[in-house]
Design an enzyme around this catalytic site. Structure first.
Site, mmCIF file in Angstrom:
data_model
loop_
_atom_site.group_PDB
_atom_site.id
_atom_site.type_symbol
_atom_site.label_atom_id
_atom_site.label_comp_id
_atom_site.label_asym_id
_atom_site.label_seq_id
_atom_site.Cartn_x
_atom_site.Cartn_y
_atom_site.Cartn_z
ATOM 1 N N GLY A 111 7.545 -0.984 -33.187
ATOM 2 C CA GLY A 111 7.367 -2.377 -33.236
ATOM 3 C C GLY A 111 6.541 -2.847 -34.387
ATOM 4 N N ARG A 139 15.408 -5.748 -29.985
ATOM 5 C CA ARG A 139 14.050 -5.919 -29.993
ATOM 6 C C ARG A 139 14.027 -7.201 -30.351
ATOM 7 N NH1 ARG A 139 9.347 -1.626 -30.113
ATOM 8 N NH2 ARG A 139 8.420 -3.100 -28.941
ATOM 9 N N GLU A 326 0.672 -2.352 -22.678
ATOM 10 C CA GLU A 326 1.143 -1.261 -22.814
ATOM 11 C C GLU A 326 0.616 -0.124 -21.690
ATOM 12 O OE1 GLU A 326 -2.032 -0.150 -26.175
ATOM 13 O OE2 GLU A 326 -0.967 -2.001 -25.950
ATOM 14 N N HIS A 353 9.862 -4.610 -24.823
ATOM 15 C CA HIS A 353 9.532 -3.380 -25.521
ATOM 16 C C HIS A 353 10.590 -2.274 -25.729
ATOM 17 C CE1 HIS A 353 4.857 -4.246 -24.889
ATOM 18 N NE2 HIS A 353 5.433 -5.201 -25.309
#
Length: 453
Positions: A111, A139, A326, A353
């Site tokens: 990302g 994504r 996360e 994610h």
């Protein structure tokens, strides 16, 4: 050690990834007792690389994370004309007088690469193509690419793969966007904004932004390099045009990557120490101190050593992880071993994610015997007796870490592919195995991360 498991494995589905290289998660032979040195922070490393590439002179980065995501970032910046020289654990970054266009940048599944590099590439006159792993094509990217078009760049699509056309004199200015899918949209624009002719004035319009500490990290790192950033108004960030000063930096350990190691102490009733833990950190992973205490572990920080001691009692928790999402897979794994139901909230965005983490956790924890269901923004986890089975990682490093953690106390857990941990921690298997070996009566007590090549 937790006794919340059954000894007999259950049948589970197999797929192509499972056949490519399974990894039997080792069971802890005793309560885990080890000192584990964690490699550098991915979030800090990739921000430092972008800022060094846009700075007015050379910079050095020491103890940067050596992993797939950071290798992809370095390769991306080299495609733009940045010279990066790696000498041991120090990287020297020499920015070009002007960024160059051309070629294709591989974002992998990172990302930070797909969202931090395009705002920088928008300063290169000409076209740059961006692509990545097949999973990266799904994504979210629309908010970022729409914002770059409003600031003066052009792109042909709203998802990977796309081609971006930039301008050495990118106008910049005011941009309205919805960053509720990822804080990286804001961070990416902030990192390059000082180089735009009018800077950038970012105004978020939409549901709350997740992982705000990551934006705070970005702002702090910009200010350390002399960039004028205004963030007094909620949901608005103003970066005034100007130079980005060169700055040498030493990267902190990756606190989020410490999660499965510290949680190992909590679930086995052992003790794990992580050295060089900062007293104050901008990393969301620092919330581990509070989270593991809520589960019932004893947590202390003294002279830079974070110590977690498991008490043989894992309590159900009710946690809002919006700012540290996360950590969700590892936290969910611990919750599946607790004594009562747990609620994880504020993490709807992790459906976008590396994989849909909420659906993945529901499926995998249910397969092992827990009862889990999704809510609009999280999970409800009802602990049950767990049995071994195949744990699908979905090419997601955090899912692999969660599976390995459960394997410490649930016999016969097998990960379909542990290699995805190379995304942020290539030495994960070596560190994990060494931690377990160190816990034997005759084992070494310190587990070292691999040195940066």
């Amino acid at each position: 050690m937790s006794q919340r498991y059954l000894g007999q494995p259950q049948a589970g589905p197999e797929g192509p990834a499972a056949r490519s290289g399974r990894w039997p998660a080792p069971t802890a032979p005793a309560p885990i007792r080890a000192t584990v040195r964690i490699p550098g922070s991915k979030s800090e490393t990739n921000r430092a690389l972008i800022l060094a590439a846009l700075a007015e002179g050379p910079s050095t980065i020491t103890n940067g994370l050596e992993a797939r995501d950071t290798a992809l970032m370095r390769d991306a910046l080299r495609k733009l004309g940045v010279r990066i020289t790696e000498i041991g654990n120090t990287w020297q970054v020499d920015p070009p007088s002007a960024l160059r266009a051309g070629g294709t940048i591989d974002c992998g599944l990172a990302g930070t690469v797909m969202r931090f590099v395009p705002p920088a590439a928008a300063l290169a006159p000409g076209q740059v193509r961006f692509d990545g792993d097949a999973q990266a094509h799904t994504r979210p990217m629309r908010a970022m690419l729409t914002a770059l078009r409003a600031l003066g760049a052009r792109s042909d699509r709203d998802r990977l793969p796309f081609t971006l056309t930039g301008d050495a004199k990118l106008p910049g200015g005011i941009v309205n966007l919805d960053a509720s899918e990822s804080s990286q949209f804001v961070s990416g624009l902030l990192l390059s904004g000082a180089r735009y002719l009018r800077g950038v004035d970012i105004r978020h319009e939409g549901p709350p932004i997740p992982s705000l500490p990551h934006i705070e990290m970005t702002v702090a790192m910009l200010r350390e390099r002399g960039v004028d950033v205004g963030d007094a108004e909620p949901n608005r960030w103003i970066v005034r045009p100007g130079r980005i000063a060169a700055r040498d930096i030493t990267i902190e350990p990756d606190l989020s990557n410490a999660a499965p190691f510290l949680a190992a102490a909590a679930v086995t009733g052992g003790t794990v120490v992580v050295p060089n833990w900062p007293e104050h950190s901008r990393q969301p992973g620092d919330r581990l101190r509070e989270i593991l205490k809520r589960f019932g572990a004893e947590v202390s920080l003294h002279n830079g050593n974070l110590r977690v001691h498991g008490t043989d009692h894992l309590h159900g928790v009710d946690l809002d992880l919006q700012e540290a999402s996360e950590l969700t897979p590892v936290v969910a794994a611990v919750a599946a071993l607790a004594d009562h139901t747990s609620h994880i909230r504020g993490v709807a965005h992790i459906r976008g994610h590396e994989t849909d983490r909420l659906a993945a956790l529901e499926a995998e924890l249910d397969r092992l015997g827990a009862h889990v269901h999704q809510t609009a923004d999280g999970l409800v986890i009802h602990p049950r007796l767990l049995g071994g089975d195949l744990w699908h990682t979905y090419a997601d490093h955090r899912m692999a870490q969660a599976g390995a953690l459960l394997g410490l106390v649930v016999p016969d857990v097998e990960l379909d592919d542990v290699s995805c941990t190379s995304k942020t921690m290539p030495e994960f298997v070596d560190l994990w195995t060494a931690m377990i070996e160190a816990s034997r009566p005759d084992g070494a007590q310190t587990v070292e991360g691999s040195p940066t090549p």
